[in-house]
Design an enzyme around this catalytic site. Structure first.
Site, PDB file in Angstrom:
ATOM      1  N   ASP A  12      24.453  25.126  15.887  1.00  0.00           N
ATOM      2  CA  ASP A  12      24.781  23.454  15.256  1.00  0.00           C
ATOM      3  C   ASP A  12      23.565  22.549  14.976  1.00  0.00           C
ATOM      4  O   ASP A  12      22.394  23.501  15.418  1.00  0.00           O
ATOM      5  CB  ASP A  12      26.013  23.308  15.932  1.00  0.00           C
ATOM      6  CG  ASP A  12      25.475  22.606  17.277  1.00  0.00           C
ATOM      7  OD1 ASP A  12      25.062  22.748  17.685  1.00  0.00           O
ATOM      8  OD2 ASP A  12      26.257  21.863  18.561  1.00  0.00           O
ATOM      9  N   CYS A  69      24.168  26.522  20.109  1.00  0.00           N
ATOM     10  CA  CYS A  69      24.638  24.981  20.524  1.00  0.00           C
ATOM     11  C   CYS A  69      23.386  24.248  21.368  1.00  0.00           C
ATOM     12  O   CYS A  69      22.959  24.776  21.680  1.00  0.00           O
ATOM     13  CB  CYS A  69      25.480  25.006  20.101  1.00  0.00           C
ATOM     14  SG  CYS A  69      27.171  24.990  21.924  1.00  0.00           S
ATOM     15  N   THR A  71      25.268  23.055  24.449  1.00  0.00           N
ATOM     16  CA  THR A  71      25.495  23.944  25.614  1.00  0.00           C
ATOM     17  C   THR A  71      25.160  25.737  25.932  1.00  0.00           C
ATOM     18  O   THR A  71      25.351  26.277  26.734  1.00  0.00           O
ATOM     19  CB  THR A  71      26.507  23.791  26.879  1.00  0.00           C
ATOM     20  OG1 THR A  71      27.697  24.245  25.460  1.00  0.00           O
ATOM     21  CG2 THR A  71      26.724  22.154  26.941  1.00  0.00           C
ATOM     22  N   HIS A 102      26.330  46.145  30.103  1.00  0.00           N
ATOM     23  CA  HIS A 102      28.269  46.621  31.295  1.00  0.00           C
ATOM     24  C   HIS A 102      29.281  46.224  29.705  1.00  0.00           C
ATOM     25  O   HIS A 102      29.789  46.281  30.074  1.00  0.00           O
ATOM     26  CB  HIS A 102      28.434  45.737  32.311  1.00  0.00           C
ATOM     27  CG  HIS A 102      27.416  46.545  33.394  1.00  0.00           C
ATOM     28  ND1 HIS A 102      28.058  45.909  34.972  1.00  0.00           N
ATOM     29  CD2 HIS A 102      26.450  47.496  33.480  1.00  0.00           C
ATOM     30  CE1 HIS A 102      26.270  46.726  35.518  1.00  0.00           C
ATOM     31  NE2 HIS A 102      26.071  47.911  34.731  1.00  0.00           N
ATOM     32  N   HIS A 137      31.618  50.911  32.285  1.00  0.00           N
ATOM     33  CA  HIS A 137      32.165  50.789  31.022  1.00  0.00           C
ATOM     34  C   HIS A 137      32.297  50.256  30.640  1.00  0.00           C
ATOM     35  O   HIS A 137      33.094  49.430  29.535  1.00  0.00           O
ATOM     36  CB  HIS A 137      30.448  49.625  31.082  1.00  0.00           C
ATOM     37  CG  HIS A 137      29.158  49.516  32.444  1.00  0.00           C
ATOM     38  ND1 HIS A 137      30.143  49.063  34.000  1.00  0.00           N
ATOM     39  CD2 HIS A 137      28.720  50.484  32.801  1.00  0.00           C
ATOM     40  CE1 HIS A 137      29.175  48.864  34.616  1.00  0.00           C
ATOM     41  NE2 HIS A 137      28.583  50.043  34.156  1.00  0.00           N
TER      42      HIS A 137
HETATM   43  C1  RB5 Z   1      27.109  19.182  20.290  1.00  0.00           C
HETATM   44  O1  RB5 Z   1      27.006  17.246  20.447  1.00  0.00           O
HETATM   45  C2  RB5 Z   1      27.237  19.745  21.202  1.00  0.00           C
HETATM   46  O2  RB5 Z   1      28.195  19.118  21.540  1.00  0.00           O
HETATM   47  C3  RB5 Z   1      27.239  20.672  20.391  1.00  0.00           C
HETATM   48  O3  RB5 Z   1      26.142  21.367  20.338  1.00  0.00           O
HETATM   49  C4  RB5 Z   1      27.818  21.682  21.884  1.00  0.00           C
HETATM   50  O4  RB5 Z   1      27.250  21.951  23.558  1.00  0.00           O
HETATM   51  C5  RB5 Z   1      29.385  22.451  22.059  1.00  0.00           C
HETATM   52  O5  RB5 Z   1      29.121  23.006  23.183  1.00  0.00           O
END
Ligand code: RB5
Length: 149
Positions: A12, A69, A71, A102, A137
């Site tokens: 993203d 993204c 996180t 695994h 596995h």
């Molecule tokens: C975008 O602000 C953020 O929510 C996205 O990049 C991600 O971290 C979502 O899991």
């Protein structure tokens, strides 16, 4: 190693720069990379980008994929909704090896707001250079597939 060194990448808006760095690095390792964007930094929605890359892997077009993204969590969740996808978020190299060895993960997710570029590239290398061990596995991975129906 997987049958072919082909990989699809998406992210993203939160991970565009890291995705481009990963894309260049993976290409430098001899992989054919298809970076499906997005190309511009406008705010977007991670589920559609996770799904887009996951469908290219689930179809068999690419043996592996990498999604990113902020996180790594949301785009991983979206990718894992596509049947046949086993995607794990990694912030360390041990986990990146183990999801291949695994769990036979076919997709890796990274959080651009969690890890720096240097570590991210090492995580990617660990993921790409590790083989699935099979054996017991394999039984467990088959059990994951059975949950999907
Ligand atoms: C975008 O602000 C953020 O929510 C996205 O990049 C991600 O971290 C979502 O899991």
């Amino acid at each position: 190693m997987t049958d072919s060194k082909r990989i699809v990448l998406s992210s993203d808006h939160a991970a565009i720069e890291l995705r481009q760095a990963v894309s260049a690095h993976v290409a430098s390792l001899g992989w054919e990379v298809e970076d499906i964007g997005p190309a511009t930094p406008e705010s977007t929605h991670y589920p559609k980008h996770g799904e887009a890359a996951a469908r290219r892997v689930a179809s068999g077009e690419f043996p592996l994929g990498i999604v990113l993204c902020g996180t790594g969590q949301g785009i991983m969740m979206a990718a894992n909704k596509v049947k046949g996808i086993r995607c794990g978020v990694c912030s360390d190299t041990f986990s990146a090896k183990m999801i291949r060895a695994h769990n036979n993960a076919n997709m890796l997710s990274i959080g651009a707001r969690v890890v720096g570029e240097g570590l991210a590239l090492e995580i990617v290398e660990a993921f790409l250079s590790t083989e699935f061990e099979g054996g017991r596995h394999g039984t467990r991975v088959e059990m994951i597939s059975e949950i999907e129906g």
